[in-house]
Design a protein around this motif. Sequence first.
Motif, PDB file in Angstrom:
ATOM      1  N   ILE A  62       0.856  -1.184   0.000  1.00 49.87           N
ATOM      2  CA  ILE A  62       0.000   0.000   0.000  1.00 49.87           C
ATOM      3  C   ILE A  62       0.889   1.230   0.000  1.00 49.87           C
ATOM      4  N   GLU A  63       0.632   2.124  -0.953  1.00 46.89           N
ATOM      5  CA  GLU A  63       1.346   3.396  -1.006  1.00 46.89           C
ATOM      6  C   GLU A  63       0.848   4.303   0.120  1.00 46.89           C
ATOM      7  N   SER A  64       1.681   5.179   0.594  1.00 51.87           N
ATOM      8  CA  SER A  64       1.266   6.185   1.570  1.00 51.87           C
ATOM      9  C   SER A  64       0.636   7.355   0.814  1.00 51.87           C
ATOM     10  N   SER A  65      -0.255   7.970   1.377  1.00 51.53           N
ATOM     11  CA  SER A  65      -0.782   7.851   2.706  1.00 51.53           C
ATOM     12  C   SER A  65      -1.971   6.894   2.699  1.00 51.53           C
ATOM     13  N   PHE A  66      -2.037   6.053   3.725  1.00 48.14           N
ATOM     14  CA  PHE A  66      -3.136   5.109   3.899  1.00 48.14           C
ATOM     15  C   PHE A  66      -3.806   5.406   5.229  1.00 48.14           C
ATOM     16  N   LYS A  67      -5.128   5.326   5.270  1.00 48.26           N
ATOM     17  CA  LYS A  67      -5.885   5.577   6.494  1.00 48.26           C
ATOM     18  C   LYS A  67      -6.948   4.494   6.679  1.00 48.26           C
ATOM     19  N   CYS A  68      -7.166   4.117   7.927  1.00 48.97           N
ATOM     20  CA  CYS A  68      -8.262   3.219   8.292  1.00 48.97           C
ATOM     21  C   CYS A  68      -8.642   3.505   9.735  1.00 48.97           C
ATOM     22  N   ASP A  69      -9.736   2.895  10.209  1.00 48.22           N
ATOM     23  CA  ASP A  69     -10.194   3.131  11.576  1.00 48.22           C
ATOM     24  C   ASP A  69      -9.569   2.176  12.585  1.00 48.22           C
ATOM     25  N   TYR A  70      -9.585   0.889  12.269  1.00 44.94           N
ATOM     26  CA  TYR A  70      -9.142  -0.121  13.226  1.00 44.94           C
ATOM     27  C   TYR A  70      -8.054  -1.029  12.657  1.00 44.94           C
ATOM     28  N   GLY A  71      -8.078  -1.296  11.369  1.00 42.28           N
ATOM     29  CA  GLY A  71      -7.094  -2.162  10.744  1.00 42.28           C
ATOM     30  C   GLY A  71      -7.400  -3.630  10.924  1.00 42.28           C
ATOM     31  N   GLU A  72      -7.690  -4.025  12.151  1.00 48.68           N
ATOM     32  CA  GLU A  72      -7.903  -5.440  12.450  1.00 48.68           C
ATOM     33  C   GLU A  72      -9.138  -6.025  11.777  1.00 48.68           C
ATOM     34  N   ASN A  73     -10.029  -5.189  11.270  1.00 45.73           N
ATOM     35  CA  ASN A  73     -11.232  -5.660  10.586  1.00 45.73           C
ATOM     36  C   ASN A  73     -11.045  -5.751   9.076  1.00 45.73           C
ATOM     37  N   ILE A  74      -9.810  -5.531   8.610  1.00 42.10           N
ATOM     38  CA  ILE A  74      -9.490  -5.594   7.183  1.00 42.10           C
ATOM     39  C   ILE A  74      -8.788  -6.912   6.898  1.00 42.10           C
TER      40      ILE A  74
END
Length: 190
Positions: A62-74
């Motif tokens: 994944i190129e930056s910038s990457f954003k998510c809320d929790y990560g563990e649900n992906i």
Amino acid sequence: MTEQEKMLAGDLYFPSDKVLTALRKQCRIQLDELNATCQSDHKKRTRLLKQLFGSTGKRLYIESSFKCDYGENIHVGENFFANFNCVILDAAKVTIGDNCMIAPQVGLYTATHPLDPVQRATGIEFAKPITIGDNCWIGGMAVINPGVTLGDNVVVASGAVVTKSFGDNVVIGGNPAKVIKEIEQAEQNV
């Protein structure tokens, strides 16, 4: 049920809950490290993504910038790639199959809010999972809305807003997205 259990079950929950707030804070710390890691340091970036996500294939980037809320649900399959400025709001499970590519500035949003303004003003929300099959390509600035499932071999045109689910072997585009064309077997092998 805890607020996290409610969130993952698709029930109304309060995101301001202290456990959920702490999980998002920890995710932000991990994202800061990932996004600050040199783009050429593939091994470290892969290690950080494997720590962040619920599950992954062996090869992902994944190129930056990457954003998510929790990560563990992906959860992503083998050979996953996301380009610059990808946002995945993973209040519900996000499952992405093998050999999937996401273009720049794509958003996958599981979080949603009540339509009733009084209820919405309380800060309560809910989430619906997103599932993307194998061999999918999501074009730049596309948005995948809560509860959407895309089958295998789906191509999402740039700028599409996907508000409903689609089966296998289609090109979709527009706002709201609709089938532009069916993908024939010969086209799949090109």
